[in-house]
Motif scaffolding. Structure first.
Motif: not given
Length: 331
Positions: A187-190, A217-228, A277-283
Motif C-alpha cells: 500500500p502507499g500509492q493507491p 482501497g486501490h483506486t488506480g486502474p488494474i489490468h489483469l492478463f491471464h494467458g493459456a 501501456l501508454p507511451k510513457r508508463p511512468v508510475g
C-alpha cells in the motif's frame, strides 16, 4: 576434496559439486525443487565450517546470520569441511482442509497451519511431504482468510501434484516452510496503475495480489492478463469477471493462443500486455508470474517500454527438475 557432514556421517564432494548434488548422489534425502536457488526449498544450516557467499544470495539477513544457505548453490572450496543440519526448525505443521477442482488440470489445495505464518498474498511457501519431497507454490489467499490456498497444476508423472490429486485426503498432514518472495502488493500509492500478467498457475499469486489491492482501497486502474494455450487452460474466469463487474477500475483480460472468441482474446500474452501501456508508463507497477521464459521476456519488454525496473516485481520461480535432466515442469 571438500566434504560435508550430515546426521553424523561425512560425505565427500566431487570438485565443483554442490552440497545438494553430493548428498543426493550418495543417497541422502534432502528436500529440494527448482535446483536453481529460487524456491529456497533446499535450505540447510551450517553448524561448522565456511559457507560460500554465493550460497546465501537472496536469503533474508536473519537467515544468513543464523548460518542458513541454499544447498543447491553451495560449492564448498576444495579441502574444506562443512557440517550441516536441516531446516526443520523453519517448518510448521499443516493439514489439508480442502481440495477444489478449478479446471481440467488445476486444483486448489487449502492448508491450515498450526502456527500462523506472517505472509503476504503473492509470496510463496514450500510444502514438504513426510518423505522429504518438497515443492514450492505461490499463495493465492489473503492472510485474513486464515488458510493457505495453493493452485496446483497436475503434471503427467508429477510426484507432488499427482500425490495431491490422487492420494491426499482431508486432514492429511504436511509441513510448510516460508514464506519467501517479494512479489506482493504494498500500500502507499493507491492511484498507481497496476499491471498483473501471468500464465497457467501464475494466476495464483496475481489473484491474491489483486484482492489484496482491492481490499486496501486501490483506486488506480488494474489490468489483469491471464494467458493459456486454449480456453481450457483458463480458470477462475467467473470469479474474476464478477470482481471486474463490481470494481470499475479492474480490467480483466483472458488471453489464449488458439480458440479465442467473445470475451476471450486470441494472441500472445506479451503482445496483449504491451498494447495496454501508454507511451510513457511512468508510475506503473507490474507483477509478472508463470512461465519463467515468458516472465523474463515480458520483464525486458516492459523495461524497454519505460516501466522502471524497481516497479517490476517477478520472483525468479522455476519449476522442479530431475537430477540430471532438463526442466520438467512443476510437479
Amino acid at each position: 576434496m571438500a566434504k560435508v557432514r550430515h546426521e553424523s556421517e561425512w560425505y565427500p564432494l566431487e570438485p565443483g559439486e554442490t552440497v545438494l548434488d553430493g548428498l543426493l548422489r550418495q543417497g541422502v534425502r534432502v528436500p529440494h525443487a527448482c535446483r536453481a536457488g529460487a524456491c529456497q526449498s533446499c535450505l540447510m544450516r551450517a553448524t561448522s565450517g565456511p559457507v560460500p557467499e554465493a550460497a546465501q544470495v537472496g536469503l533474508k539477513d536473519t537467515l544468513r546470520a543464523r548460518g542458513y544457505f541454499l544447498a543447491c548453490t553451495c560449492r564448498p572450496q576444495e579441502g574444506t569441511a562443512l557440517e550441516v543440519a536441516g531446516a526443520s526448525e523453519l517448518r510448521v505443521p499443516a493439514r489439508v482442509v480442502d481440495l477444489e477442482t478449478l479446471s481440467a488440470d488445476v486444483f486448489a489445495v487449502r492448508l491450515e497451519v498450526e502456527t500462523p505464518l506472517d505472509h503476504r498474498a503473492g509470496q510463496y511457501v514450500t510444502v514438504v511431504r513426510a518423505d522429504g519431497l518438497a515443492r514450492s507454490y505461490s499463495l493465492a489467499s489473503l492472510p485474513r482468510e486464515g488458510r493457505l490456498e495453493l493452485h496446483v497444476r497436475l503434471v503427467p508423472g508429477g510426484a507432488m501434484s499427482g500425490w495431491f490429486a490422487r492420494e491426499v485426503r482431508h486432514g492429511d498432514r504436511v509441513h510448510v516452510q516460508g514464506p519467501a518472495g517479494d512479489c506482493f502488493y504494498v500500500p502507499g500509492q493507491p492511484d498507481a496503475p497496476l499491471l498483473l500478467a501471468g500464465t497457467g498457475t501464475g494466476l495464483a499469486p496475481l489473484y491474491g495480489i489483486l484482492r489484496d489491492a482491492l481490499e486496501a482501497g486501490h483506486t488506480g486502474p488494474i489490468h489483469l492478463f491471464h494467458g493459456a494455450k486454449d480456453p481450457g487452460g483458463l480458470y477462475l474466469v467467473d470469479a474474476l469477471r464478477a470482481l471486474a463487474a463490481s470494481h470499475p477500475n479492474l480490467h480483466y483480460r483472458p488471453v489464449v493462443l488458439a480458440g479465442g472468441g467473445g470475451e476471450v482474446e486470441e494472441g500472445t500474452l506479451e503482445a496483449k500486455v504491451l498494447t495496454c501501456l501508454p507511451k510513457r508508463p511512468v508510475g506503473w507497477r507490474a507483477f509478472l508470474c508463470g512461465n519463467p521464459e515468458a516472465v523474463l521476456s515480458l520483464r525486458k519488454k516492459l523495461f524497454l517500454a519505460g516501466v522502471s525496473l524497481k516497479d517490476i516485481h517477478a520472483d525468479a520461480f522455476l519449476p522442479s527438475v530431475s537430477r540430471a535432466g532438463p526442466v520438467a515442469g512443476a510437479a
